[in-house]
Design a protein around this motif. Sequence first.
Motif, PDB file in Angstrom:
ATOM      1  N   VAL A  22       0.888  -1.160   0.123  1.00 33.30           N
ATOM      2  CA  VAL A  22       0.075   0.025  -0.126  1.00 33.30           C
ATOM      3  C   VAL A  22       1.024   1.171   0.065  1.00 33.30           C
ATOM      4  O   VAL A  22       0.525   2.201  -0.581  1.00 33.30           O
ATOM      5  N   LYS A  23       2.068   1.200   0.808  1.00 41.50           N
ATOM      6  CA  LYS A  23       2.651   2.568   0.909  1.00 41.50           C
ATOM      7  C   LYS A  23       3.610   2.716  -0.497  1.00 41.50           C
ATOM      8  O   LYS A  23       3.591   3.848  -0.860  1.00 41.50           O
ATOM      9  N   GLU A  24       3.773   1.660  -1.246  1.00 42.27           N
ATOM     10  CA  GLU A  24       4.400   1.856  -2.694  1.00 42.27           C
ATOM     11  C   GLU A  24       3.246   2.095  -3.913  1.00 42.27           C
ATOM     12  O   GLU A  24       3.726   2.421  -4.714  1.00 42.27           O
ATOM     13  N   SER A  25       2.114   2.053  -3.436  1.00 41.73           N
ATOM     14  CA  SER A  25       1.040   2.331  -4.387  1.00 41.73           C
ATOM     15  C   SER A  25       1.037   3.764  -4.649  1.00 41.73           C
ATOM     16  O   SER A  25       1.268   4.884  -3.903  1.00 41.73           O
ATOM     17  N   LYS A  26       0.961   4.378  -5.916  1.00 42.26           N
ATOM     18  CA  LYS A  26       1.166   5.543  -6.694  1.00 42.26           C
ATOM     19  C   LYS A  26      -0.282   6.292  -6.081  1.00 42.26           C
ATOM     20  O   LYS A  26      -0.278   7.715  -6.296  1.00 42.26           O
ATOM     21  N   ASP A  27      -1.375   5.613  -5.850  1.00 39.50           N
ATOM     22  CA  ASP A  27      -2.481   6.057  -5.490  1.00 39.50           C
ATOM     23  C   ASP A  27      -2.887   6.387  -4.215  1.00 39.50           C
ATOM     24  O   ASP A  27      -3.761   6.796  -3.620  1.00 39.50           O
ATOM     25  N   VAL A  28      -1.750   6.164  -3.274  1.00 45.69           N
ATOM     26  CA  VAL A  28      -1.996   6.414  -1.944  1.00 45.69           C
ATOM     27  C   VAL A  28      -0.846   7.645  -1.536  1.00 45.69           C
ATOM     28  O   VAL A  28       0.290   7.522  -1.701  1.00 45.69           O
ATOM     29  N   GLU A  29      -1.487   8.741  -0.953  1.00 45.65           N
ATOM     30  CA  GLU A  29      -0.639   9.867  -0.686  1.00 45.65           C
ATOM     31  C   GLU A  29       0.048   9.806   0.630  1.00 45.65           C
ATOM     32  O   GLU A  29       1.156   9.962   0.692  1.00 45.65           O
ATOM     33  N   ASN A  30      -0.470   8.988   1.822  1.00 43.33           N
ATOM     34  CA  ASN A  30      -0.063   8.958   2.902  1.00 43.33           C
ATOM     35  C   ASN A  30      -0.520   7.745   3.858  1.00 43.33           C
ATOM     36  O   ASN A  30      -1.875   7.504   3.786  1.00 43.33           O
ATOM     37  N   ILE A  31       0.105   7.141   4.338  1.00 46.25           N
ATOM     38  CA  ILE A  31      -0.130   5.769   5.442  1.00 46.25           C
ATOM     39  C   ILE A  31       0.701   6.117   6.708  1.00 46.25           C
ATOM     40  O   ILE A  31       1.709   6.476   6.662  1.00 46.25           O
ATOM     41  N   MET A  32      -0.267   5.829   7.780  1.00 47.00           N
ATOM     42  CA  MET A  32       0.336   5.597   9.046  1.00 47.00           C
ATOM     43  C   MET A  32      -0.140   4.316   9.834  1.00 47.00           C
ATOM     44  O   MET A  32      -1.272   3.977   9.464  1.00 47.00           O
ATOM     45  N   ALA A  33       0.884   3.660  10.085  1.00 46.23           N
ATOM     46  CA  ALA A  33       0.421   2.415  10.688  1.00 46.23           C
ATOM     47  C   ALA A  33       1.001   2.262  12.342  1.00 46.23           C
ATOM     48  O   ALA A  33       1.745   2.593  12.602  1.00 46.23           O
ATOM     49  N   TYR A  34       0.210   1.183  13.087  1.00 50.44           N
ATOM     50  CA  TYR A  34       0.663   1.085  14.221  1.00 50.44           C
ATOM     51  C   TYR A  34       0.201  -0.479  14.478  1.00 50.44           C
ATOM     52  O   TYR A  34      -0.473  -0.963  13.803  1.00 50.44           O
ATOM     53  N   GLU A  35       0.877  -0.982  15.521  1.00 50.23           N
ATOM     54  CA  GLU A  35       0.810  -2.348  15.859  1.00 50.23           C
ATOM     55  C   GLU A  35       0.522  -2.689  17.244  1.00 50.23           C
ATOM     56  O   GLU A  35       1.420  -2.166  18.074  1.00 50.23           O
ATOM     57  N   CYS A  36      -0.166  -3.531  17.443  1.00 48.96           N
ATOM     58  CA  CYS A  36      -0.136  -4.034  19.346  1.00 48.96           C
ATOM     59  C   CYS A  36       0.862  -5.086  19.277  1.00 48.96           C
ATOM     60  O   CYS A  36       0.733  -6.121  18.595  1.00 48.96           O
ATOM     61  N   LYS A  37       1.692  -4.695  20.008  1.00 49.45           N
ATOM     62  CA  LYS A  37       3.043  -5.775  20.470  1.00 49.45           C
ATOM     63  C   LYS A  37       2.613  -6.786  21.349  1.00 49.45           C
ATOM     64  O   LYS A  37       3.033  -7.885  21.262  1.00 49.45           O
ATOM     65  N   GLY A  38       1.500  -6.446  22.134  1.00 50.02           N
ATOM     66  CA  GLY A  38       0.977  -7.385  23.126  1.00 50.02           C
ATOM     67  C   GLY A  38       0.421  -6.686  24.348  1.00 50.02           C
ATOM     68  O   GLY A  38       0.354  -5.423  24.398  1.00 50.02           O
ATOM     69  N   PHE A  39       0.070  -7.587  25.155  1.00 48.36           N
ATOM     70  CA  PHE A  39      -0.768  -6.940  26.178  1.00 48.36           C
ATOM     71  C   PHE A  39       0.010  -7.324  27.582  1.00 48.36           C
ATOM     72  O   PHE A  39       0.694  -8.479  27.829  1.00 48.36           O
ATOM     73  N   SER A  40      -0.135  -6.583  28.667  1.00 51.96           N
ATOM     74  CA  SER A  40       0.718  -6.998  30.002  1.00 51.96           C
ATOM     75  C   SER A  40      -0.387  -6.568  31.024  1.00 51.96           C
ATOM     76  O   SER A  40      -1.458  -5.558  31.053  1.00 51.96           O
ATOM     77  N   LYS A  41      -0.673  -7.490  32.025  1.00 52.58           N
ATOM     78  CA  LYS A  41      -1.571  -7.426  33.094  1.00 52.58           C
ATOM     79  C   LYS A  41      -1.074  -6.333  33.865  1.00 52.58           C
ATOM     80  O   LYS A  41       0.113  -6.219  34.334  1.00 52.58           O
ATOM     81  N   LEU A  42      -2.070  -5.380  34.314  1.00 58.77           N
ATOM     82  CA  LEU A  42      -1.476  -4.338  35.168  1.00 58.77           C
ATOM     83  C   LEU A  42      -2.087  -4.424  36.617  1.00 58.77           C
ATOM     84  O   LEU A  42      -3.239  -4.440  36.776  1.00 58.77           O
TER      85      LEU A  42
END
Length: 170
Positions: free
Chosen positions: A35-55
């Motif tokens: 998607v990032k390499e697509s000429k039709d997409v001006e901007n992309i922002m990505a995030y990822e849930c690395k995991g959960f921690s019991k608090l």
Amino acid sequence: MVTSFQKTLVEFAKKEYGDFHVSVYDVEKEDIKKVKESKDVENIMAYECKGFSKLEGLKNEYKPYLCLLGMERKLLNNLKLLEGRFPENENEIVISKHIEENGGVKYKIGDTVNLEISDRISDGFKLSQDNMYYPEKAEILNKKYDKEYKIVGIIERPTVFIESRQAPRI
């Protein structure tokens, strides 16, 4: 008057949900690259849930976890920094003020936290931050790794684009 009202609604949506046109969830890293390499997409922002921690010490039984999010630096523009600064390396984190307000656990800048990062599993399926937590339903944490982080900033609760209100994390 209609134009003014429309602008007000657009600004509200940007503040509440984030400044974007399309949102897609659970996308593989290879697909994000395409998607990032697509000429039709001006901007992309990505995030990822690395995991959960019991608090420990959380007062909200429906939000027993922290979710460690990794995100691109430009996505930080969608977060409101209340004090401190944004992380500069992988050993630093910011935390949401919501942890104290809704969870009853207080941290301050400079504190270190030791997190046991895990996947949430129920009925043999890996759960995401979009799967609500039900105290009466069996759920296990499958440990991935331990890591110590230094808290360098405190942010306002993220927009629903980043943290849905039914998320199992505080």
